[in-house]
Design an enzyme around this catalytic site. Structure first.
Site, PDB file in Angstrom:
ATOM      1  N   GLY A 161      56.281  21.773  22.850  1.00 25.55           N
ATOM      2  CA  GLY A 161      55.146  22.620  23.178  1.00 25.55           C
ATOM      3  C   GLY A 161      55.323  24.051  22.727  1.00 25.55           C
ATOM      4  O   GLY A 161      54.695  24.975  23.249  1.00 25.55           O
ATOM      5  N   GLY A 162      56.193  24.252  21.719  1.00 22.77           N
ATOM      6  CA  GLY A 162      56.350  25.582  21.153  1.00 22.77           C
ATOM      7  C   GLY A 162      57.004  26.587  22.076  1.00 22.77           C
ATOM      8  O   GLY A 162      56.948  27.790  21.826  1.00 22.77           O
ATOM      9  N   SER A 194      60.332  18.503  19.077  1.00 22.92           N
ATOM     10  CA  SER A 194      59.733  19.774  18.677  1.00 22.92           C
ATOM     11  C   SER A 194      60.486  20.931  19.339  1.00 22.92           C
ATOM     12  O   SER A 194      61.699  21.068  19.153  1.00 22.92           O
ATOM     13  CB  SER A 194      58.240  19.772  19.022  1.00 22.92           C
TER      14      SER A 194
END
Length: 711
Positions: free
Chosen positions: A277-278, A358
């Site tokens: 989610g960055g 991620s």
């Protein structure tokens, strides 16, 4: 004993037999009463449950077909040996009865899940287990499904029914019938079970830290309920501040609960999950990453933690005590909690695999680089770790606090630059204000703070510290397609890359002149888009992921490393586009995943967790579920053996023949070898190929020897 069973017995016995039966019942009621007085329960529904000082295993042959499965025979194994009536009472204390072969078919799943217990070495080949019957006999079953009437005084493990329902995206039953209370340290936690796993949600692993303060392991006292999803960490969702600063909770899934006496050899490997989610959004409550199917199929314990996001997790301010990496401290604290408490839930603190996707994979990379995490984990999996073009570079190449401060300018944005006490000013700033700042004013990267991180990146070349553990690293084939899909289409590659350059704040247009990205014949706009996706994917994730694997193998900084690329994906419903779906054909109206389509970022997550049907999604071509089975079996094998090649004997013992057939076709998944590095292409009928994109990565300035040359 239930009234139904009593009735059957009373109508099938003579008067003399009845007298013997009643005397026996009185005797066993006294025994059961004494069990209750001494409080034998380690896993309890009430403070003292008769006869349940036992390890408990959910017997589930999980083929991931959810409500469509033919493996419908499930049970709960009460592992401690007990006389028949005490075993019966133990099942009742779980809200169940003894498993009855006249109601369920042994060969419909219970056979495989029970046989697996023998494979684990927990029981001998001749072991028998108490089960129920409609008569007045005490009946036992063996691994081959053979039944035998035995003396009721014999002490055997027991198989109880498992009536907890299948949970999914829209349904979960947390009613008291399925509750279980587990002691850990000075605290007890009440969780619940569904058909696949024991589930303890919203466990506090750290007291709420002071804003811009480090977290620490929470050692609670008393009793807490652990059946509801916790608050997410504060984040910007659709321009609204959602969540709480008090968010350091974890979710835990396990197929096995030990009794009071914990036996180390029976403990399971642990997956420690970090969501993506960055570093600005995300939650452990993501339904696509529900661990229930994974732990049931892979026989591991899963822990997912919340960690602080955005400015609350990553802000650093030069010349103050705000030094960043607060989210990284949360990850370390979560791992320390696992070391202290996971054994109570059946997990082995000596076999912990950290895994993330991620930004979660960036967290894994930072933990690999952090001395503070030394000894807290024993293997690592990085899926789609961002690294390469600016700003993705900063997830893996860490800046100083001064550089970090200058890059985000948060002090200026909240009018704290002239405050006499800048730290107090930032702590007094409204939480929503810090959350809803423009994206370029929200910190979201690790920083060199000389506490958690001391160097500018993961030292794969051996020049500095690295937590040397077996590692898997990989990506999806077309990571960037989902992000680029909404952008205008061009018929000129230079123009297309110029637009991407403006978004990245880094000029990548030179790639348009490289023969490595020459355009194929055909539709020009489609060819330009394909090349743009390739340049973006290579430059933001793929190239330096492969370079990481190559240098770690060359310099032996990681004991073993396995590389992979997903060539079959299934994008989650909350993060997808038409580009990421396979073409619809008359034969496959839901999509033919064996044809070409873009394999997008995050498209592996629901396959790794086995949540396709849990999310209400269809098996598009009949191979999504078998492929997901194989992926879980590879990942779980790595957690068990630090090798993603499942042991064929294990697959046979569990009845995982789809995967057994696949690995016989695909051959061995080899470790990365620097002289001829290979990666595993994960698809139906997977295969190994030499590292891809060599000329392309070299053209982008990210060759395999990047870390030797530049870090």
């Amino acid at each position: 004993m239930s009234s139904k069973v009593k009735s059957v017995i009373l109508h099938s016995t003579s008067k003399s037999e009845l007298n013997i039966y009643l005397l026996t019942m009185i005797r066993y009621k006294i025994i059961i009463f004494l069990y209750g007085l001494i409080g034998v329960s380690g896993n309890t529904v009430s403070p003292a449950v008769a006869g349940l000082d036992s390890a408990l295993t959910i017997l589930k042959d999980n083929d991931l077909y959810a409500q469509y499965t033919t493996r419908t025979s499930d049970g709960i194994l009460v592992e401690a040996e007990k006389p028949f009536l005490v075993a019966h009472k133990a099942c009742e204390s779980l809200g169940e009865s003894l498993w009855n072969p006249e109601i369920e078919s042994f060969s419909a799943g219970l056979n495989n899940s029970l046989l697996y217990q023998k494979y684990l070495g927990k029981f001998s080949a001749g072991q028998q287990f108490w089960v129920g019957s409609a008569g007045n006999t005490c009946q036992a079953i063996d691994f081959k499904g053979r039944f035998q009437t035995l003396d009721c005084h014999r002490k055997l493990p027991a198989i109880c029914t498992q009536s907890a329902p299948l949970s999914n995206l829209s349904f979960v039953d947390t009613s008291p019938r399925f509750h279980i209370t587990k002691a850990m340290g000075d605290q007890t936690l009440t969780g619940y079970r569904d058909i696949n796993s024991w589930r303890f949600f919203g466990i506090r692993f750290s007291a709420a830290p002071q804003r811009f303060g480090y977290s620490s392991v929470y050692s609670g006292k008393g009793h807490a309920m652990a059946i509801d999803e916790p608050a997410r960490c504060l984040q910007n969702l659709n321009s609204e501040a959602v969540g709480s600063e008090d968010c350091l909770f974890l979710n835990l899934w396990t197929p096995y609960l030990p009794g009071k006496r914990i036996t180390k050899k029976d403990l399971k490997p642990v997956m420690f999950w970090l969501y993506g989610g960055g570093n600005v959004v995300g939650t452990i409550s993501d339904p696509g990453a529900d661990c229930g199917n994974f732990v049931a199929r892979g026989d591991v314990v899963c822990v997912g933690i919340n960690y602080r996001l955005g400015n609350f997790g990553w802000l650093a301010a030069d010349n103050t005590t705000i030094t960043g990496n607060y989210a990284l401290s949360d990850m370390v604290t979560g791992l320390k909690w696992v070391q202290k408490y996971i054994k109570y839930f059946g997990g082995d603190p000596a076999r912990v695999t950290i895994m993330g996707e991620s930004a979660g994979a960036a967290g894994v990379r930072a933990l690999l680089a952090s001395k503070t995490a030394k000894g807290l984990f024993h293997a690592a999996i990085m899926e789609s770790q961002p690294v390469g073009y600016i700003p993705h570079r900063w997830y893996a190449e860490y800046r100083t606090i001064a550089e970090h401060t200058s890059a985000f300018g948060v002090l200026e944005a909240v009018n704290c630059t002239s405050a006499s006490d800048k730290v107090a000013c930032l702590r007094a700033t409204d939480a929503s204000t810090l959350t809803l700042l423009p994206a370029d004013k929200v910190a979201n990267y690790p920083v060199i703070d000389n506490k958690f991180l001391e160097s500018n990146g993961l030292q794969v070349t051996g020049k500095g510290f690295i937590n040397s553990v077996p590692t898997m690293i990989g990506a999806t084939r077309d990571e960037s397609a989902i992000a680029l899909g909404p952008l205008p289409r061009f018929t000129n590659l230079t123009e297309s890359l110029a637009l991407i350059s403006s978004l990245l704040t880094q000029d990548i247009t030179a790639a348009a002149n490289s023969p490595a990205f020459s355009l194929p014949p055909g539709d020009l706009a489609e060819a330009v888009f394909n090349a743009t996706v390739r340049v973006a994917t290579d430059g933001t994730i793929k190239c330096l992921g492969l370079a990481t694997a190559y240098s770690a193998a060359k310099h032996k900084t990681l004991p073993s490393i396995y590389a992979f690329e997903f060539n079959r994906t299934y994008s989650p419903p909350n993060y997808t586009s038409s580009l990421c779906s396979p073409p619809i054909t008359p034969e496959f109206p839901l999509g033919d995943a064996n044809q070409e389509y873009y394999k997008c970022h995050a498209g592996e997550v629901i396959l790794v967790f086995g949540t396709v049907l849990r999310l209400g999604l269809p098996d598009r071509d009949g191979l999504d579920i078998p492929f997901s089975q194989a992926v879980i079996d590879h990942w779980a094998s790595f957690m068990w053996r630090y090798d993603p090649n499942p042991n064929p004997a294990y697959l046979k013992a569990r009845g995982y023949f789809n995967t057994l057939n696949q690995i016989s076709l695909s051959g061995k998944w080899e470790t990365v070898k620097p002289k001829r590095p290979e990666l595993r292409v994960l698809q139906w009928d997977s295969l190994s190929i030499p590292f891809s994109e060599g000329p392309q990565c070299a053209a982008l300035g990210y060759p395999l020897n990047y870390y030797e040359a530049y870090l």
